[in-house]
Design an enzyme around this catalytic site. Structure first.
Site, mmCIF file in Angstrom:
data_model
loop_
_atom_site.group_PDB
_atom_site.id
_atom_site.type_symbol
_atom_site.label_atom_id
_atom_site.label_comp_id
_atom_site.label_asym_id
_atom_site.label_seq_id
_atom_site.Cartn_x
_atom_site.Cartn_y
_atom_site.Cartn_z
ATOM 1 N N ASN A 160 1.409 -0.898 -0.384
ATOM 2 C CA ASN A 160 -0.278 0.095 -0.283
ATOM 3 C C ASN A 160 1.054 1.021 0.040
ATOM 4 O O ASN A 160 2.071 1.590 -0.271
ATOM 5 C CB ASN A 160 -0.916 -0.156 1.143
ATOM 6 C CG ASN A 160 -0.260 0.438 2.896
ATOM 7 O OD1 ASN A 160 0.885 0.601 3.223
ATOM 8 N ND2 ASN A 160 -1.217 -0.440 3.481
ATOM 9 N N ASP A 166 -5.347 -8.413 1.829
ATOM 10 C CA ASP A 166 -4.834 -9.587 1.533
ATOM 11 C C ASP A 166 -5.878 -10.260 0.904
ATOM 12 O O ASP A 166 -5.158 -11.082 -0.279
ATOM 13 C CB ASP A 166 -5.345 -10.736 2.901
ATOM 14 C CG ASP A 166 -4.881 -10.020 4.399
ATOM 15 O OD1 ASP A 166 -3.785 -9.799 4.170
ATOM 16 O OD2 ASP A 166 -4.929 -9.813 5.606
#
Length: 354
Positions: A202, A279
């Site tokens: 991220n 995930d």
């Protein structure tokens, strides 16, 4: 003198301690040897049935997924394994941690796997010739020793399959908060990034890995280039908040002598906080990029569109249950969103950078 009959000693079972202390005839040892020989011969003669996921692998592949696990809820392997199976993969999970629930709850309990325990599992697979994987997927890892062992796993798997695709989600933190010990950052930078095929950080994680501050889209592209130069051919910044826009930035370096193909996808904002989405995103990117190996844009469009449909369903279901979705983190509705995972409708389009 009167003869007295002496009773024979009772026949005792071999597990009885007094049996072992009594004299034993030599024929007994011969009998034991014969039994062991017959047992070995029987085991050899009986052909072991093939492991079908190895002997007849799916068209998509076989994934070893090393991530966290929760008994309740969907994060880590619980968030990644099922979607990959829906997309046609055989998936073998190893749980880096096993917790009762995710750590956002007031309390949690469970166990943490260490590096030697991980390697013990890998050696057990190796002893039975079960290390034939097309993909390795890693997510949350909480210690340097465990991450170092993961690097050994990469080497071991590539000794069996040199074409192994390693998809790494470098779970370090989010929104300025570090989730793992500081020491892990340098291990990822120096050792993990160079051996990864695809990296899915991220915004906060890519800043930690590259040392570059991302304040505009150009910064994101530079960060992707920096990671390419370290090793991975595919880099996807899964979420970056830039100028009040939530973006996915993707980059695919198809050849060393060519610049990478880069693109962005604007992600619709949903006013809620979810667990397990990172995930799930990485698992979807693995699955769709395997179907479209030379078209990361298409894979990202499918992954983001699938995720958005699932999140909208999650919010709607919480509202239907009479709960305000904005008041706490939400458990994603993974099982209820099977159709959106298998056959997503593309609602989020990629835009190429020139």
């Amino acid at each position: 003198m009167t003869a007295v009959a002496v009773p024979s000693p009772p026949l005792l079972h071999p597990t009885c301690p007094s049996w072992w202390s009594s004299p034993r005839p030599s024929f007994f040892f011969f009998f034991l040897r014969e039994e062991r020989w017959l047992l070995r011969r029987r085991r050899t003669a009986m052909a072991r049935p093939p492991v079908l996921s190895v002997a007849l692998p799916s068209d998509t592949g076989r994934v070893l997924s090393i991530q966290s696990h929760t008994v309740q809820g969907y994060v880590g392997n619980k968030s990644a394994v099922f979607p990959l199976q829906l997309l046609g993969f055989d998936v073998d999970p190893i749980n880096s941690v096993q917790f009762s629930n995710h750590t956002g709850y007031p309390t949690f309990r469970g166990q943490v796997l260490n590096g030697s325990q991980l390697w013990d599992l890998i050696e057990g697979l190796a002893e039975n010739d079960l290390l034939h994987y097309t993909h390795l997927l890693t997510g949350y890892i909480g210690s340097v020793s465990f991450l170092t062992t993961v690097l050994q796993v990469v080497d071991k798997l590539r000794s069996v399959n040199p074409d192994l695709v390693y998809v790494c989600d470098p779970v370090l933190g989010d929104e300025g908060k570090l989730y793992v010990p500081q020491d892990l950052i340098s291990v990822y930078q120096q050792k993990v990034v160079p051996v990864a095929t695809m990296l899915t950080p991220n915004q906060f994680e890519v800043e930690l890995l590259t040392g570059l501050r991302i304040t505009c889209e150009e910064d994101g592209l530079k960060a992707c280039n920096a990671l390419h130069s370290a090793g991975p051919r595919k880099v996807v910044i899964t979420s970056a908040l830039i100028e009040d826009k939530l973006l996915l930035i993707g980059s695919h370096k198809k050849a060393k002598e060519q610049p990478p193909e880069q693109f962005k996808i604007e992600i619709p904002k949903i006013p809620a906080y979810f667990t397990g989405t990172g995930d799930l995103t990485t698992a979807l990117l693995l699955g769709w990029s395997n179907k479209y190996p030379d078209n990361l844009e298409r894979a990202a469009e499918l992954a983001v569109s699938s995720l958005q449909a699932l999140l909208r369903r999650t919010v709607e279901d919480y509202k239907r249950a009479g709960f305000d979705p904005s008041t706490s983190s939400l458990e994603i509705r993974l099982i209820q969103s099977q159709d959106e995972i298998r056959r997503p409708q593309i609602t989020c389009k990629a835009v190429k950078y020139s």
